[in-house]
Design a protein around this motif. Sequence first.
Motif, PDB file in Angstrom:
ATOM      1  N   VAL A 202     -30.968  54.896 -45.987  1.00  0.00           N
ATOM      2  CA  VAL A 202     -30.400  56.011 -45.232  1.00  0.00           C
ATOM      3  C   VAL A 202     -30.793  57.309 -45.930  1.00  0.00           C
ATOM      4  O   VAL A 202     -30.785  57.398 -47.161  1.00  0.00           O
ATOM      5  CB  VAL A 202     -28.874  55.910 -45.108  1.00  0.00           C
ATOM      6  CG1 VAL A 202     -28.492  54.736 -44.220  1.00  0.00           C
ATOM      7  CG2 VAL A 202     -28.201  55.783 -46.473  1.00  0.00           C
ATOM      8  N   PHE A 203     -31.176  58.298 -45.149  1.00  0.00           N
ATOM      9  CA  PHE A 203     -31.412  59.637 -45.673  1.00  0.00           C
ATOM     10  C   PHE A 203     -30.069  60.356 -45.740  1.00  0.00           C
ATOM     11  O   PHE A 203     -29.380  60.501 -44.727  1.00  0.00           O
ATOM     12  CB  PHE A 203     -32.359  60.421 -44.761  1.00  0.00           C
ATOM     13  CG  PHE A 203     -33.792  59.963 -44.794  1.00  0.00           C
ATOM     14  CD1 PHE A 203     -34.588  60.207 -45.904  1.00  0.00           C
ATOM     15  CD2 PHE A 203     -34.357  59.320 -43.710  1.00  0.00           C
ATOM     16  CE1 PHE A 203     -35.919  59.796 -45.940  1.00  0.00           C
ATOM     17  CE2 PHE A 203     -35.681  58.913 -43.719  1.00  0.00           C
ATOM     18  CZ  PHE A 203     -36.458  59.152 -44.844  1.00  0.00           C
ATOM     19  N   VAL A 204     -29.697  60.800 -46.929  1.00  0.00           N
ATOM     20  CA  VAL A 204     -28.450  61.552 -47.077  1.00  0.00           C
ATOM     21  C   VAL A 204     -28.755  62.969 -47.537  1.00  0.00           C
ATOM     22  O   VAL A 204     -29.672  63.203 -48.336  1.00  0.00           O
ATOM     23  CB  VAL A 204     -27.469  60.874 -48.056  1.00  0.00           C
ATOM     24  CG1 VAL A 204     -27.067  59.503 -47.558  1.00  0.00           C
ATOM     25  CG2 VAL A 204     -28.030  60.792 -49.454  1.00  0.00           C
ATOM     26  N   VAL A 205     -27.993  63.908 -46.994  1.00  0.00           N
ATOM     27  CA  VAL A 205     -28.087  65.321 -47.346  1.00  0.00           C
ATOM     28  C   VAL A 205     -26.655  65.837 -47.505  1.00  0.00           C
ATOM     29  O   VAL A 205     -25.694  65.146 -47.173  1.00  0.00           O
ATOM     30  CB  VAL A 205     -28.839  66.120 -46.263  1.00  0.00           C
ATOM     31  CG1 VAL A 205     -30.253  65.583 -46.067  1.00  0.00           C
ATOM     32  CG2 VAL A 205     -28.085  66.108 -44.934  1.00  0.00           C
ATOM     33  N   ARG A 206     -26.506  67.060 -47.987  1.00  0.00           N
ATOM     34  CA  ARG A 206     -25.165  67.630 -48.089  1.00  0.00           C
ATOM     35  C   ARG A 206     -24.571  67.836 -46.696  1.00  0.00           C
ATOM     36  O   ARG A 206     -25.280  68.167 -45.742  1.00  0.00           O
ATOM     37  CB  ARG A 206     -25.204  68.954 -48.855  1.00  0.00           C
ATOM     38  CG  ARG A 206     -25.316  68.777 -50.364  1.00  0.00           C
ATOM     39  CD  ARG A 206     -25.294  70.107 -51.101  1.00  0.00           C
ATOM     40  NE  ARG A 206     -26.429  70.944 -50.742  1.00  0.00           N
ATOM     41  CZ  ARG A 206     -27.665  70.769 -51.215  1.00  0.00           C
ATOM     42  NH1 ARG A 206     -27.937  69.768 -52.051  1.00  0.00           N
ATOM     43  NH2 ARG A 206     -28.631  71.579 -50.835  1.00  0.00           N
ATOM     44  N   ALA A 207     -23.289  67.651 -46.624  1.00  0.00           N
ATOM     45  CA  ALA A 207     -22.614  67.734 -45.332  1.00  0.00           C
ATOM     46  C   ALA A 207     -22.763  69.102 -44.693  1.00  0.00           C
ATOM     47  O   ALA A 207     -22.785  69.226 -43.460  1.00  0.00           O
ATOM     48  CB  ALA A 207     -21.134  67.390 -45.497  1.00  0.00           C
TER      49      ALA A 207
ATOM     50  N   ALA B 120     -38.472  70.234 -49.508  1.00  0.00           N
ATOM     51  CA  ALA B 120     -37.227  70.309 -50.262  1.00  0.00           C
ATOM     52  C   ALA B 120     -37.250  69.280 -51.391  1.00  0.00           C
ATOM     53  O   ALA B 120     -38.157  68.454 -51.494  1.00  0.00           O
ATOM     54  CB  ALA B 120     -36.040  70.064 -49.330  1.00  0.00           C
ATOM     55  N   CYS B 121     -36.253  69.312 -52.224  1.00  0.00           N
ATOM     56  CA  CYS B 121     -36.203  68.428 -53.391  1.00  0.00           C
ATOM     57  C   CYS B 121     -35.659  67.055 -52.992  1.00  0.00           C
ATOM     58  O   CYS B 121     -34.503  66.935 -52.578  1.00  0.00           O
ATOM     59  CB  CYS B 121     -35.335  69.054 -54.473  1.00  0.00           C
ATOM     60  SG  CYS B 121     -35.290  68.086 -55.997  1.00  0.00           S
TER      61      CYS B 121
ATOM     62  N   ASN C 114     -41.765  67.234 -53.145  1.00  0.00           N
ATOM     63  CA  ASN C 114     -41.062  67.897 -54.245  1.00  0.00           C
ATOM     64  C   ASN C 114     -40.000  66.949 -54.811  1.00  0.00           C
ATOM     65  O   ASN C 114     -38.803  67.213 -54.734  1.00  0.00           O
ATOM     66  CB  ASN C 114     -40.412  69.192 -53.740  1.00  0.00           C
ATOM     67  CG  ASN C 114     -39.781  70.000 -54.862  1.00  0.00           C
ATOM     68  OD1 ASN C 114     -40.094  69.818 -56.039  1.00  0.00           O
ATOM     69  ND2 ASN C 114     -38.870  70.886 -54.500  1.00  0.00           N
ATOM     70  N   PRO C 115     -40.450  65.814 -55.394  1.00  0.00           N
ATOM     71  CA  PRO C 115     -39.486  64.800 -55.840  1.00  0.00           C
ATOM     72  C   PRO C 115     -38.978  65.041 -57.258  1.00  0.00           C
ATOM     73  O   PRO C 115     -39.632  65.667 -58.093  1.00  0.00           O
ATOM     74  CB  PRO C 115     -40.314  63.513 -55.786  1.00  0.00           C
ATOM     75  CG  PRO C 115     -41.699  63.973 -56.130  1.00  0.00           C
ATOM     76  CD  PRO C 115     -41.846  65.357 -55.536  1.00  0.00           C
ATOM     77  N   VAL C 116     -37.785  64.492 -57.514  1.00  0.00           N
ATOM     78  CA  VAL C 116     -37.219  64.521 -58.863  1.00  0.00           C
ATOM     79  C   VAL C 116     -36.607  63.151 -59.147  1.00  0.00           C
ATOM     80  O   VAL C 116     -35.870  62.616 -58.334  1.00  0.00           O
ATOM     81  CB  VAL C 116     -36.155  65.633 -59.012  1.00  0.00           C
ATOM     82  CG1 VAL C 116     -35.010  65.458 -58.021  1.00  0.00           C
ATOM     83  CG2 VAL C 116     -35.625  65.690 -60.436  1.00  0.00           C
TER      84      VAL C 116
ATOM     85  N   ASP D  26     -31.899  68.031 -52.595  1.00  0.00           N
ATOM     86  CA  ASP D  26     -31.533  68.328 -51.206  1.00  0.00           C
ATOM     87  C   ASP D  26     -31.419  67.101 -50.321  1.00  0.00           C
ATOM     88  O   ASP D  26     -30.697  67.127 -49.325  1.00  0.00           O
ATOM     89  CB  ASP D  26     -32.580  69.276 -50.598  1.00  0.00           C
ATOM     90  CG  ASP D  26     -32.649  70.593 -51.344  1.00  0.00           C
ATOM     91  OD1 ASP D  26     -31.626  71.298 -51.389  1.00  0.00           O
ATOM     92  OD2 ASP D  26     -33.725  70.907 -51.898  1.00  0.00           O
ATOM     93  N   ILE D  27     -32.133  66.050 -50.658  1.00  0.00           N
ATOM     94  CA  ILE D  27     -32.158  64.853 -49.821  1.00  0.00           C
ATOM     95  C   ILE D  27     -32.467  63.653 -50.706  1.00  0.00           C
ATOM     96  O   ILE D  27     -33.114  63.784 -51.754  1.00  0.00           O
ATOM     97  CB  ILE D  27     -33.210  64.991 -48.681  1.00  0.00           C
ATOM     98  CG1 ILE D  27     -33.110  63.815 -47.682  1.00  0.00           C
ATOM     99  CG2 ILE D  27     -34.626  65.130 -49.252  1.00  0.00           C
ATOM    100  CD1 ILE D  27     -33.961  64.012 -46.432  1.00  0.00           C
TER     101      ILE D  27
END
Length: 251
Positions: free
Chosen positions: A89-94, A107-108, A136-138, A156-157
């Motif tokens: 699942v792709f999760v991001v901030r609400a 995005a990161c 732009n991975p971390v 970010d994701i």
Amino acid sequence: MIVSLPMYDRPETAAANDALWQGLRAALGQGPETLNRDGAIWDHWLSPDLLLSQTCGYPYRARLHGHVTLVGSPVLALPDCPPGLYYSVFVVRADDPRERPEDFATACLAYNDALSQSGWAAPQNWAAARGFAFDNPVPTGAHRASAIAVAEGRADIAALDALSWQMMQAFDPFPNRLRVLGRTDPTPALPYITALGRDAGHLRAALNDAITALPAPLRTILGLAGITHIPEQDYLALPNPAPPPVPRPSK
């Protein structure tokens, strides 16, 4: 002998994993008294003493195939997912207003490990099929750490193993700061393996018996409904994405 179940083992699931192993040990009539939770996971996987462990599909096809025997694939209690498969699942901030994973191309992206199917290969293969890449991975070292990084604004994701995400929702406080934006395409679930030369069919039958005998509440905790056989060719057929860039040293 070595037996480990590392992929979904956390404090809240440890007793259920212990019970699963005790049931399997009784069905097999052999094996160590307790699960191996010490030592490097790759040492477990590559040991000639390995009786059973669980790995990820990407390490299996990239490094372990030909060095271990495939036992079977878990049937996970995931919605809209065929037996023996799973997805991320792709999760991001609400409160992030972006509406599609494609909107996060630059995005990161927090990812757990460069050899993770669910955290790295699945999102990058999903993106490649749509003509872009997450560039732009971390690295974070764990799915839970990736989710926390997104929740805290350090990324970010993230693409999270769907069962790991279910466990976070059940046991952690931070998922209420996140929302699911989409999911990757289903791929073969995290395979159970044993050392070369061991009887995979016997192990698979015993594991099926142990899962069936496990009390329903413990199966629910583990998100585990059974075991099936996914051919090794299905694991090997998945593409390997380009590795993430080497992080630049801080000045």
